[in-house]
Design a protein around this motif. Structure first.
Motif, short mmCIF file in Angstrom:
data_model
loop_
_atom_site.label_atom_id
_atom_site.label_comp_id
_atom_site.label_asym_id
_atom_site.label_seq_id
_atom_site.Cartn_x
_atom_site.Cartn_y
_atom_site.Cartn_z
N GLN A 451 -2.17 50.38 -49.91
CA GLN A 451 -1.57 49.73 -51.43
C GLN A 451 -0.22 49.34 -51.08
O GLN A 451 0.34 48.41 -51.33
CB GLN A 451 -1.90 50.77 -52.36
N GLU A 452 0.68 50.13 -50.56
CA GLU A 452 1.93 50.07 -50.05
C GLU A 452 2.36 48.99 -49.00
O GLU A 452 3.28 48.02 -49.23
CB GLU A 452 2.81 51.32 -49.54
N ALA A 453 1.14 48.87 -48.03
CA ALA A 453 1.50 47.81 -47.05
C ALA A 453 1.18 46.23 -47.52
O ALA A 453 1.75 45.44 -47.54
CB ALA A 453 0.38 48.25 -45.98
N LEU A 503 6.24 53.25 -52.29
CA LEU A 503 6.03 54.62 -51.66
C LEU A 503 7.15 54.32 -50.49
O LEU A 503 7.92 55.42 -50.04
CB LEU A 503 4.89 54.71 -51.01
N GLY A 504 7.30 53.22 -49.76
CA GLY A 504 8.02 53.08 -48.53
C GLY A 504 7.64 53.48 -47.47
O GLY A 504 6.59 54.43 -47.50
N LEU A 505 8.21 53.37 -46.31
CA LEU A 505 7.77 53.68 -45.18
C LEU A 505 7.92 55.42 -45.10
O LEU A 505 7.25 55.93 -44.40
CB LEU A 505 8.58 53.15 -43.97
N THR A 518 -0.41 59.69 -37.68
CA THR A 518 0.72 58.90 -37.29
C THR A 518 0.63 57.45 -37.73
O THR A 518 -0.45 56.80 -38.02
CB THR A 518 0.64 58.70 -35.56
N LEU A 519 1.91 57.02 -37.84
CA LEU A 519 2.03 55.55 -38.28
C LEU A 519 2.68 54.74 -37.50
O LEU A 519 4.02 55.26 -36.90
CB LEU A 519 2.95 55.73 -39.65
N GLU A 520 2.27 53.70 -37.08
CA GLU A 520 2.91 52.79 -36.14
C GLU A 520 3.27 51.36 -36.60
O GLU A 520 2.42 50.84 -37.12
CB GLU A 520 2.33 52.73 -34.65
N ILE A 521 4.19 51.02 -36.69
CA ILE A 521 4.51 49.39 -36.99
C ILE A 521 5.22 48.73 -35.83
O ILE A 521 6.21 49.07 -35.28
CB ILE A 521 5.66 49.51 -38.21
#
Length: 546
Positions: A451-453, A503-505, A518-521
């Motif tokens: 949702q945030e993305a 929410l933000g990153l 994990t979160l990878e951008i």
């Protein structure tokens, strides 16, 4: 014999020619069809070679002849012994380099025999300048008119040189000076080493951290006095080994730490750090942060492992309590979202629906001739429809009912459809055929991140297409969101207030922390951004949905 006096001979190994003391040889690598030769007829400009069953071979001697080239490497001079190496190359690839025959001579002496060697060892040469010449032989015995030459010098022995005694005297004085300087330097180094050891002992005795020194070849570990306080009184003597220490590591951390130690040694690394639990003398466990540096000898073998370990048990406990507090805050936030969402859906939306029915009933009672009033009523109904849609959208954003009633995949499909309808950005979904059985907490985390993305893409990326995929294997649950916009670094201003970023990153990463995810951008080529989320399957606690 041909007209120029050359002798031609057919043999079982090919065709040979002899002229002016030079032999030449032809085989299948240098023009012949077969080694089974028959008659040979030499003419003025050609040689006809017959064969039983393989036809006629004609060697053309009228074409211009270019002898092979010779390249002499720089001579290697070792006192009176010299090593000469050279290479030979034929024009247009007429001969393979290794098949070209060469010969050499030294100082205009006699030539060596023709052969395919490419080096000559010249021993016992007299001091002075010398010249080595090398010739290469072509297919028809043609050689260079002027051989390729190189020169070198043999230095006379030192006792044969003029002024021998003076350099010896200077050298002797220099050696004495260097010896005195070495002895003085060694004394200073020993004094510095003693001071360094004293400083090390002082630091090791006053610090609260455990300081240790592992002698790897002897497999002996020395501990400072702080080890007595931190871990209890360790054994003494030969029991201070790596195996003794490894037995004190918690069984759940033991294999990981051993592999980490072996890996850093195999990679010849210099810095090492790990967190793990160690058993105290009373049987309890403490968590330590172990930092170490490795020393190697001249051959690259590890010799010393020097490190320090600090007790971070209370720090880890405080971090865990802080994480639990953040988790409870998020849970309270989600509970409040759920309550407000139900109030909007069950109360406000019903009131709006009732008001809409009353307006429709009022519309039926207005006379047809009063067109202006009927038009206002129609606008009111459209406005109430928009209000009801907005209330449903707010309610879905707060807490989607599909997530609670149907599961994660239907909720994602509904979210994507609503996003496309509202923004016009096409969303391509790649989801599993069956529902992914994970905990409600994991479902909610993945939904909120998606949702945030999507919100960030709508606000900042200027994208026209989005690709959203969810996959699961035995170890990992992966969600990947890709767009063709202008990229996160350009689309999101650094000073955007947190309240404007949903929410933000940071909130994404905080939610994933509780699931060890994990979160990878990363940027996509040629344009766009990719957001990838990974959650360990074992942490998601796979369950069966009723």
């Amino acid at each position: 014999v041909d007209e120029e006096g050359a002798l031609w001979i057919s043999t079982r190994g090919g065709l040979c020619s002899y002229r002016d003391g030079i032999w030449s040889r032809f085989d299948t690598n240098t023009g012949l069809i077969t080694l089974r030769l028959w008659e040979v007829l030499p003419a003025k400009d050609k040689v006809y070679v017959g064969s039983p069953g393989s036809g006629l071979t004609i060697l053309n001697r009228a074409e211009p002849k270019y002898p092979p080239l010779v390249d002499i490497a720089r001579p290697v001079v070792d006192r009176e012994q010299v090593l000469i190496r050279w290479s030979a190359y034929s024009h247009f690839g007429e001969q393979e380099p290794r098949a070209i025959e060469t010969r050499y001579r030294v100082d205009n002496g006699s030539w060596s025999r023709w052969n395919t060697n490419r080096e000559a060892d010249l021993p016992d040469l007299s001091p002075g300048n010398h010249t080595v010449e090398v010739q290469a032989k072509g297919l028809f015995g043609d050689i260079q008119r002027r051989p390729t030459a190189t020169t070198f010098e043999i230095e006379p022995r030192f006792y044969q040189r003029v002024g021998f005694l003076a350099p010896v005297a200077v050298l002797s004085g220099a050696l004495l000076f260097l010896a005195a300087a070495y002895i003085n330097r060694k004394r200073r180094a020993a004094a510095e080493l003693r001071k360094s050891e004293e400083r090390f002992q002082l630091v090791a005795s006053t610090t609260h951290d455990v300081v240790y020194d592992w002698d790897i070849p002897r497999n002996r570990i020395w501990f400072n006095d702080a080890a007595h306080t931190a871990f209890g009184n360790p054994s003494d003597g030969s029991s201070h080994s790596r195996e003794w220490w490894v037995k004190r590591i918690h069984p759940d951390d033991r294999e990981r730490v051993q592999k980490s130690i072996d890996r850093i040694i195999a990679q010849k690394g210099s810095d090492w750090q790990e967190e793990y639990r160690v058993q105290r003398a009373d049987g309890s466990f403490v968590t330590i942060l172990d930092r170490a540096g490795l020393l190697y000898d001249g051959s690259g073998s590890p010799t010393r492992w020097i490190g320090s370990a600090g007790d971070i048990t209370e720090q880890k406990r405080a971090q865990e309590e802080l994480r639990n507090l953040s988790k409870r805050i998020l849970e309270a936030q989600e509970n409040e979202r759920r309550r407000v969402s139900r109030e909007l859906h069950d109360s406000v939306n019903q009131i709006l629906a009732s008001a809409k029915f009353r307006v429709e009933s009022l519309d039926e009672q207005i006379p047809r001739r009063n067109a202006k009033l009927r038009q206002e009523v129609k606008k009111t109904k459209l406005l109430m429809d928009k209000v009801m849609m907005e209330v449903r959208r707010i309610s879905r954003n707060l807490r989607p009912s599909e997530l609670d009633d149907l599961g994660l995949l239907p909720a994602i499909r509904s979210l994507a459809a609503e996003f496309t309808e509202r923004t016009g950005i096409r969303v391509t979904l790649k989801l599993p055929g069956n529902e992914v059985a994970i905990t409600p907490e994991s479902e909610l985390t993945l939904y909120r991140i998606i949702q945030e993305a999507l919100t960030n893409i709508e606000k900042h990326s200027q994208a026209t297409r989005i690709r959203l995929s969810l996959s699961k294997d035995d170890s990992t649950i992966t969600v990947r969101i890709e767009d063709n916009g202008k990229g996160l670094s350009q689309g999101r201003a650094a000073g955007t207030p947190r309240k404007e970023r949903g929410l933000g990153l940071l909130d994404m990463k905080e939610r994933l922390t509780y699931l060890r995810g994990t979160l990878e951008i990363s940027p996509r080529s040629p344009r766009g951004t990719a957001v990838e989320v990974r959650i360990p399957a074992e942490v998601a606690e796979i369950k069966n949905r009723a």
